[in-house]
Enzyme design. Structure first.
Site, short mmCIF file in Angstrom:
data_model
loop_
_atom_site.label_atom_id
_atom_site.label_comp_id
_atom_site.label_asym_id
_atom_site.label_seq_id
_atom_site.Cartn_x
_atom_site.Cartn_y
_atom_site.Cartn_z
N HIS A 7 0.83 -1.20 0.00
CA HIS A 7 0.00 0.00 0.00
C HIS A 7 0.87 1.26 0.00
O HIS A 7 0.57 2.23 -0.70
CB HIS A 7 -0.92 0.01 1.23
CG HIS A 7 -2.10 -0.89 1.10
ND1 HIS A 7 -1.99 -2.24 0.86
CD2 HIS A 7 -3.44 -0.64 1.19
CE1 HIS A 7 -3.19 -2.79 0.80
NE2 HIS A 7 -4.10 -1.83 1.00
N HIS A 28 0.21 -4.41 8.76
CA HIS A 28 1.66 -4.55 8.69
C HIS A 28 2.27 -4.18 10.03
O HIS A 28 1.65 -3.46 10.83
CB HIS A 28 2.25 -3.64 7.60
CG HIS A 28 2.04 -4.12 6.21
ND1 HIS A 28 2.88 -5.02 5.59
CD2 HIS A 28 1.07 -3.83 5.30
CE1 HIS A 28 2.45 -5.26 4.36
NE2 HIS A 28 1.34 -4.55 4.17
N ASP A 84 7.53 -2.58 8.38
CA ASP A 84 7.11 -2.67 6.97
C ASP A 84 6.85 -1.29 6.38
O ASP A 84 7.16 -1.03 5.21
CB ASP A 84 5.85 -3.52 6.85
CG ASP A 84 6.01 -4.88 7.50
OD1 ASP A 84 7.16 -5.33 7.63
OD2 ASP A 84 4.99 -5.49 7.85
#
Length: 314
Positions: free
Chosen positions: A181, A222, A226
């Site tokens: 994302h 996450h 991350d």
């Protein structure tokens, strides 16, 4: 009033048609690279699907972001996805604004060619990292006891190739370092920061990227690492690739051709000018006159003023 609306609509339609014809010509020239970038999006999804088979649920790792941000939970986890979808759709629509607006700083085909290059390079690095080490997923559906935490062995190759979109994307596990994302968000924000024209929107875009980072951690999609790795990795990837790619013509100046010259055309034009110089021929009068006008000097006007001064005895 009706006549005015009809006239403006006719102008807009002609402009859209002209812009479409230009973009189609560019698409016919660059379609291979664009197609390769789109195909790699499927390859990236296939890699994320594959690592889900390797995922082993376990205790959630200690995480600073989890300590600071309360978990949104299953009921409010949609907030993160909603913001991401909004940014994705608004950016996608913005890339086509040259079809309508008079202020045009880029060609849409060339811009998406650039965006896909950034995405593919970042996604290759992402695939390497999440296959190197599989971490236990922190999301609710990836924890121990969840039926979605592990995928049963595939019964056929077709089952692997079918990504089960969008369920397979929303409920994936194991593809953690680093956040996909954030790859899209940062590539979009950096692209608008360079080619956009509204300062306020640029500032708002960076603030949105920060909010998206916090929501990803709060929704436990996450780990914080991350998101942190995505911030410096994607920015570095975009910075270096952007330096290597040829810069797009700036259409706002009005001095660029409708279509950028190909390498063969540029070489032919340079060779023609070189031969003229070797043969002792000067540049064409029309070219010289155009260059003088661009420099703010008009030879004919200068001669006219000089002749008038001589006639007046000054």
């Amino acid at each position: 009033m009706t006549l005015y609306i009809a006239r403006e609509a006719s102008k807009l339609w002609r402009k859209v048609c002209m812009e479409t014809s230009v973009e189609i010509q560019l698409l016919m020239e660059k379609w291979r690279l664009l197609l390769a970038g789109l195909v790699f999006q499927y390859v990236h999804g296939l890699a994320a699907r594959g690592v889900h088979y390797l995922h082993r649920p376990g205790p959630t790792l200690q995480d600073l972001g989890f300590m600071i941000l309360p978990e949104l939970g299953q009921e409010r986890g949609y907030i993160s996805e909603s913001l991401f979808t909004f940014v994705f759709l608004t950016f996608f629509v913005w890339t086509f604004h040259p079809f309508v607006y008079h202020i045009k700083r880029f060609y849409t085909v060339l811009l998406w060619r650039r965006i896909l290059a950034f995405l593919v390079a970042s996604q290759i690095l992402r695939i390497v990292t999440f296959y190197s080490t599989q971490l236990p997923g922190p999301n609710y559906h990836c924890r121990e006891g969840s039926k979605l935490a592990r995928l049963p062995p595939p019964e056929s190759l077709t089952e692997v190739l079918l990504l089960n979109f969008p369920r397979g994307v929303l409920y994936g596990c194991g593809d953690l370092i680093f956040s996909s994302h954030m790859i899209f968000i940062l590539v979009f924000v950096r692209t608008y920061h360079k080619y956009g024209s509204k300062r306020f929107i640029k500032l708002l875009a960076w603030v949105t990227a920060i909010i998206q980072s916090l929501l990803i951690v709060a929704s436990r999609k996450h780990y914080t690492v991350d998101v942190v790795v995505a911030w410096y990795t994607v920015n570095l990837v975009v910075f270096f690739i952007d330096k290597k790619l040829p810069e797009m013509p700036d259409r706002s100046s009005g001095s660029q051709p409708l279509l950028p010259l190909s390498a063969k055309e540029r070489d032919g034009k340079s060779r023609e000018e070189h031969n003229k110089l070797l043969n002792g021929n000067s540049v064409d009068t029309a070219d010289r006159r155009q260059r003088l006008q661009m420099n703010g000097k008009h030879g004919e006007d200068g001669n006219h003023i000089h002749s008038e001064s001589s006639m007046n005895g000054t």
